[in-house]
Design an enzyme around this catalytic site. Structure first.
Site, PDB file in Angstrom:
ATOM      1  N   CYS A 131       0.809  -1.227   0.000  1.00 37.70           N
ATOM      2  CA  CYS A 131       0.000   0.000   0.000  1.00 37.70           C
ATOM      3  C   CYS A 131       0.838   1.270   0.000  1.00 37.70           C
ATOM      4  CB  CYS A 131      -0.979  -0.017   1.173  1.00 37.70           C
ATOM      5  SG  CYS A 131      -0.225   0.090   2.816  1.00 37.70           S
ATOM      6  N   HIS A 185      -2.797   1.197   6.838  1.00 36.33           N
ATOM      7  CA  HIS A 185      -3.074   1.056   5.401  1.00 36.33           C
ATOM      8  C   HIS A 185      -3.324   2.434   4.803  1.00 36.33           C
ATOM      9  CE1 HIS A 185      -4.106  -1.215   1.806  1.00 36.33           C
ATOM     10  NE2 HIS A 185      -5.168  -0.439   1.650  1.00 36.33           N
ATOM     11  N   HIS A 197      -5.847   1.685  -4.314  1.00 35.62           N
ATOM     12  CA  HIS A 197      -4.822   1.208  -3.373  1.00 35.62           C
ATOM     13  C   HIS A 197      -4.337  -0.180  -3.780  1.00 35.62           C
ATOM     14  CE1 HIS A 197      -7.698  -1.383  -0.731  1.00 35.62           C
ATOM     15  NE2 HIS A 197      -8.251  -1.180  -1.905  1.00 35.62           N
TER      16      HIS A 197
END
Length: 237
Positions: A131, A185, A197
Protein backbone atom coordinates in the site's frame (compact mmCIF):
# COMPACT_ATOMS: atom_id res chain seq x y z
CA UNK A 1 -61.70 17.55 -100.87
CA UNK A 2 -58.71 15.70 -102.22
CA UNK A 3 -57.31 12.74 -100.34
CA UNK A 4 -53.67 12.73 -99.17
CA UNK A 5 -51.41 10.14 -100.71
CA UNK A 6 -51.02 6.99 -98.61
CA UNK A 7 -47.25 7.47 -98.35
CA UNK A 8 -47.70 10.93 -96.82
CA UNK A 9 -50.22 9.58 -94.30
CA UNK A 10 -47.78 6.88 -93.23
CA UNK A 11 -44.98 9.47 -92.70
CA UNK A 12 -47.29 11.67 -90.60
CA UNK A 13 -48.32 8.71 -88.43
CA UNK A 14 -44.70 7.71 -87.87
CA UNK A 15 -43.79 11.29 -86.86
CA UNK A 16 -46.65 11.40 -84.35
CA UNK A 17 -45.57 8.12 -82.77
CA UNK A 18 -41.95 9.36 -82.55
CA UNK A 19 -43.03 12.59 -80.84
CA UNK A 20 -45.16 10.69 -78.35
CA UNK A 21 -42.27 8.36 -77.54
CA UNK A 22 -39.86 11.28 -76.98
CA UNK A 23 -42.34 12.99 -74.67
CA UNK A 24 -42.76 9.83 -72.60
CA UNK A 25 -39.02 9.32 -72.32
CA UNK A 26 -38.51 12.94 -71.27
CA UNK A 27 -41.18 12.63 -68.56
CA UNK A 28 -39.57 9.45 -67.22
CA UNK A 29 -36.14 11.10 -67.15
CA UNK A 30 -37.48 14.10 -65.21
CA UNK A 31 -39.12 11.81 -62.65
CA UNK A 32 -35.95 9.77 -62.22
CA UNK A 33 -33.81 12.87 -61.86
CA UNK A 34 -36.15 14.21 -59.18
CA UNK A 35 -35.77 10.94 -57.26
CA UNK A 36 -31.97 10.77 -57.42
CA UNK A 37 -31.10 14.45 -57.19
CA UNK A 38 -29.94 15.78 -53.79
CA UNK A 39 -32.18 18.27 -51.92
CA UNK A 40 -32.07 21.97 -52.86
CA UNK A 41 -29.01 23.66 -51.37
CA UNK A 42 -26.85 20.51 -51.52
CA UNK A 43 -23.26 21.14 -52.57
CA UNK A 44 -22.65 20.10 -56.21
CA UNK A 45 -19.48 19.22 -58.07
CA UNK A 46 -17.11 16.34 -57.25
CA UNK A 47 -16.94 17.12 -53.51
CA UNK A 48 -20.69 17.61 -53.25
CA UNK A 49 -21.41 14.35 -55.02
CA UNK A 50 -18.96 12.50 -52.78
CA UNK A 51 -20.54 14.01 -49.68
CA UNK A 52 -24.02 13.09 -50.94
CA UNK A 53 -22.94 9.50 -51.57
CA UNK A 54 -21.45 9.26 -48.05
CA UNK A 55 -24.68 10.55 -46.54
CA UNK A 56 -26.73 8.02 -48.52
CA UNK A 57 -24.39 5.19 -47.43
CA UNK A 58 -24.59 6.26 -43.78
CA UNK A 59 -28.37 6.33 -43.96
CA UNK A 60 -28.48 2.69 -45.05
CA UNK A 61 -26.09 1.43 -42.34
CA UNK A 62 -27.20 0.52 -38.78
CA UNK A 63 -26.48 3.15 -36.17
CA UNK A 64 -23.42 2.54 -34.03
CA UNK A 65 -22.89 3.50 -30.38
CA UNK A 66 -21.25 6.88 -29.98
CA UNK A 67 -17.62 6.67 -28.88
CA UNK A 68 -16.00 9.10 -26.40
CA UNK A 69 -14.70 12.28 -27.97
CA UNK A 70 -11.16 11.64 -29.30
CA UNK A 71 -9.75 14.58 -27.37
CA UNK A 72 -11.37 13.64 -24.06
CA UNK A 73 -8.54 11.56 -22.67
CA UNK A 74 -9.79 11.64 -19.09
CA UNK A 75 -13.26 10.22 -19.80
CA UNK A 76 -11.83 7.65 -22.21
CA UNK A 77 -9.28 6.56 -19.58
CA UNK A 78 -11.90 6.20 -16.85
CA UNK A 79 -14.35 4.47 -19.18
CA UNK A 80 -11.77 1.90 -20.29
CA UNK A 81 -11.17 1.03 -16.65
CA UNK A 82 -14.83 0.67 -15.82
CA UNK A 83 -14.97 3.67 -13.49
CA UNK A 84 -17.72 5.52 -15.35
CA UNK A 85 -20.99 3.77 -14.54
CA UNK A 86 -23.59 4.33 -17.28
CA UNK A 87 -26.28 3.24 -14.80
CA UNK A 88 -25.40 6.23 -12.61
CA UNK A 89 -24.73 9.08 -15.06
CA UNK A 90 -24.96 11.79 -12.40
CA UNK A 91 -22.39 10.22 -10.15
CA UNK A 92 -20.11 9.38 -13.06
CA UNK A 93 -20.23 12.96 -14.33
CA UNK A 94 -19.30 14.27 -10.87
CA UNK A 95 -16.39 11.84 -10.67
CA UNK A 96 -15.26 12.89 -14.13
CA UNK A 97 -15.44 16.58 -13.21
CA UNK A 98 -13.54 16.11 -9.94
CA UNK A 99 -10.74 14.15 -11.60
CA UNK A 100 -10.43 16.76 -14.35
CA UNK A 101 -10.37 19.68 -11.96
CA UNK A 102 -8.11 18.45 -9.14
CA UNK A 103 -4.87 16.49 -9.17
CA UNK A 104 -5.81 14.83 -12.44
CA UNK A 105 -2.23 13.94 -13.33
CA UNK A 106 -1.67 12.18 -10.02
CA UNK A 107 -5.00 10.32 -10.07
CA UNK A 108 -4.64 9.24 -13.69
CA UNK A 109 -1.09 8.14 -13.01
CA UNK A 110 -2.33 5.99 -10.13
CA UNK A 111 -5.06 4.44 -12.29
CA UNK A 112 -2.48 3.53 -14.87
CA UNK A 113 -1.24 0.87 -12.41
CA UNK A 114 -4.59 -0.87 -11.96
CA UNK A 115 -3.99 -4.60 -11.93
CA UNK A 116 -0.36 -4.52 -10.75
CA UNK A 117 0.01 -7.31 -8.20
CA UNK A 118 0.39 -6.77 -4.46
CA UNK A 119 3.79 -7.52 -3.00
CA UNK A 120 4.72 -6.95 0.64
CA UNK A 121 7.59 -4.46 0.64
CA UNK A 122 7.19 -3.87 -3.11
CA UNK A 123 7.60 -0.41 -4.58
CA UNK A 124 7.77 -0.91 -8.36
CA UNK A 125 5.79 -2.33 -11.25
CA UNK A 126 8.33 -5.11 -11.68
CA UNK A 127 8.24 -6.25 -8.05
CA UNK A 128 4.64 -5.29 -7.30
CA UNK A 129 3.39 -2.82 -4.69
CA UNK A 130 2.30 -2.83 -1.10
CA UNK A 131 0.00 0.00 0.00
CA UNK A 132 2.61 2.58 1.02
CA UNK A 133 5.02 1.55 -1.73
CA UNK A 134 2.25 2.32 -4.21
CA UNK A 135 1.41 5.78 -2.83
CA UNK A 136 5.09 6.66 -2.53
CA UNK A 137 5.74 5.63 -6.13
CA UNK A 138 2.76 7.59 -7.49
CA UNK A 139 3.58 10.83 -5.66
CA UNK A 140 7.22 10.72 -6.70
CA UNK A 141 6.37 9.81 -10.29
CA UNK A 142 3.60 12.38 -10.71
CA UNK A 143 4.65 15.44 -8.74
CA UNK A 144 8.19 14.69 -7.57
CA UNK A 145 7.20 14.49 -3.90
CA UNK A 146 9.08 11.71 -2.08
CA UNK A 147 6.95 10.40 0.78
CA UNK A 148 8.24 8.31 3.70
CA UNK A 149 8.18 4.58 3.04
CA UNK A 150 5.66 3.30 5.59
CA UNK A 151 1.96 4.17 5.86
CA UNK A 152 2.20 5.39 9.47
CA UNK A 153 5.19 7.56 8.54
CA UNK A 154 3.25 9.10 5.68
CA UNK A 155 0.36 9.89 8.04
CA UNK A 156 2.73 11.70 10.42
CA UNK A 157 4.72 13.55 7.75
CA UNK A 158 4.82 17.23 8.71
CA UNK A 159 4.72 18.32 5.05
CA UNK A 160 1.19 16.92 4.70
CA UNK A 161 -1.93 18.64 6.02
CA UNK A 162 -4.53 16.72 8.03
CA UNK A 163 -8.05 17.10 6.57
CA UNK A 164 -11.55 15.93 7.48
CA UNK A 165 -13.37 13.21 5.58
CA UNK A 166 -15.89 15.70 4.20
CA UNK A 167 -13.02 17.80 2.77
CA UNK A 168 -11.55 15.04 0.62
CA UNK A 169 -10.45 15.84 -2.92
CA UNK A 170 -8.85 13.63 -5.59
CA UNK A 171 -5.16 13.13 -4.84
CA UNK A 172 -5.52 13.11 -1.04
CA UNK A 173 -4.08 10.24 0.97
CA UNK A 174 -6.62 8.19 2.95
CA UNK A 175 -5.62 5.99 5.91
CA UNK A 176 -7.22 2.95 7.52
CA UNK A 177 -6.73 0.67 10.49
CA UNK A 178 -6.52 -2.80 8.94
CA UNK A 179 -3.94 -4.40 11.25
CA UNK A 180 -4.98 -3.06 14.67
CA UNK A 181 -2.78 -0.02 14.07
CA UNK A 182 -4.21 3.45 13.46
CA UNK A 183 -2.41 4.11 10.18
CA UNK A 184 -1.65 0.60 8.92
CA UNK A 185 -3.07 1.06 5.40
CA UNK A 186 -3.05 3.91 2.87
CA UNK A 187 -4.55 4.69 -0.53
CA UNK A 188 -5.23 7.64 -2.83
CA UNK A 189 -8.66 9.25 -3.00
CA UNK A 190 -10.03 9.50 -6.56
CA UNK A 191 -13.43 11.15 -5.96
CA UNK A 192 -17.08 10.24 -5.24
CA UNK A 193 -16.15 8.14 -2.21
CA UNK A 194 -13.70 5.93 -4.08
CA UNK A 195 -9.99 5.34 -3.53
CA UNK A 196 -7.26 3.38 -5.29
CA UNK A 197 -4.82 1.21 -3.37
CA UNK A 198 -2.76 -1.96 -3.25
CA UNK A 199 -4.95 -4.09 -0.93
CA UNK A 200 -3.30 -7.30 0.24
CA UNK A 201 -1.38 -10.44 -0.69
CA UNK A 202 -3.03 -12.32 -3.54
CA UNK A 203 -4.72 -9.19 -4.87
CA UNK A 204 -3.76 -6.28 -7.12
CA UNK A 205 -4.04 -2.48 -7.32
CA UNK A 206 -7.75 -1.65 -7.58
CA UNK A 207 -10.43 0.96 -6.87
CA UNK A 208 -12.81 0.49 -3.93
CA UNK A 209 -15.55 2.46 -2.22
CA UNK A 210 -14.73 4.01 1.16
CA UNK A 211 -18.45 3.94 2.01
CA UNK A 212 -18.49 0.14 2.11
CA UNK A 213 -18.90 -1.10 5.69
CA UNK A 214 -15.39 -2.61 5.88
CA UNK A 215 -13.59 0.59 4.90
CA UNK A 216 -16.00 3.01 6.53
CA UNK A 217 -15.47 1.66 10.04
CA UNK A 218 -11.68 1.44 9.56
CA UNK A 219 -11.09 4.95 8.21
CA UNK A 220 -8.62 6.79 10.48
CA UNK A 221 -7.81 10.02 8.64
CA UNK A 222 -6.69 11.81 5.51
CA UNK A 223 -3.73 13.94 4.49
CA UNK A 224 -3.21 16.44 1.68
CA UNK A 225 0.01 17.46 -0.03
CA UNK A 226 0.58 20.83 -1.65
CA UNK A 227 0.83 19.34 -5.11
CA UNK A 228 1.56 22.59 -6.93
CA UNK A 229 4.45 23.39 -4.60
CA UNK A 230 5.71 19.81 -4.80
CA UNK A 231 5.74 19.92 -8.58
CA UNK A 232 7.89 23.06 -8.56
CA UNK A 233 10.32 22.03 -5.82
CA UNK A 234 13.17 19.52 -6.33
CA UNK A 235 13.02 16.27 -4.36
CA UNK A 236 14.91 16.66 -1.07
CA UNK A 237 14.63 13.22 0.52
Amino acid sequence: MSLLPVALLNRLAAAALLAAGCAAAQAQGVAQAATLAPPPGTMMGAYGQSLHQQQQAAATQPAQAAAPAPGDAVSRFLSERGLLNIAEPGRSSRLLASVRDTASDLVLSAMNFLGVRYKLGGNSVESGFDCSGFTRHIFELSVGLVLPRRADEQARDNSLTSIRKDELKPGDLVFFNTMKRTFSHVGIYVGEGKFIHAPRTGSAVRVEDMRDAYWSKRFTGARRADLSAAAEAPATR
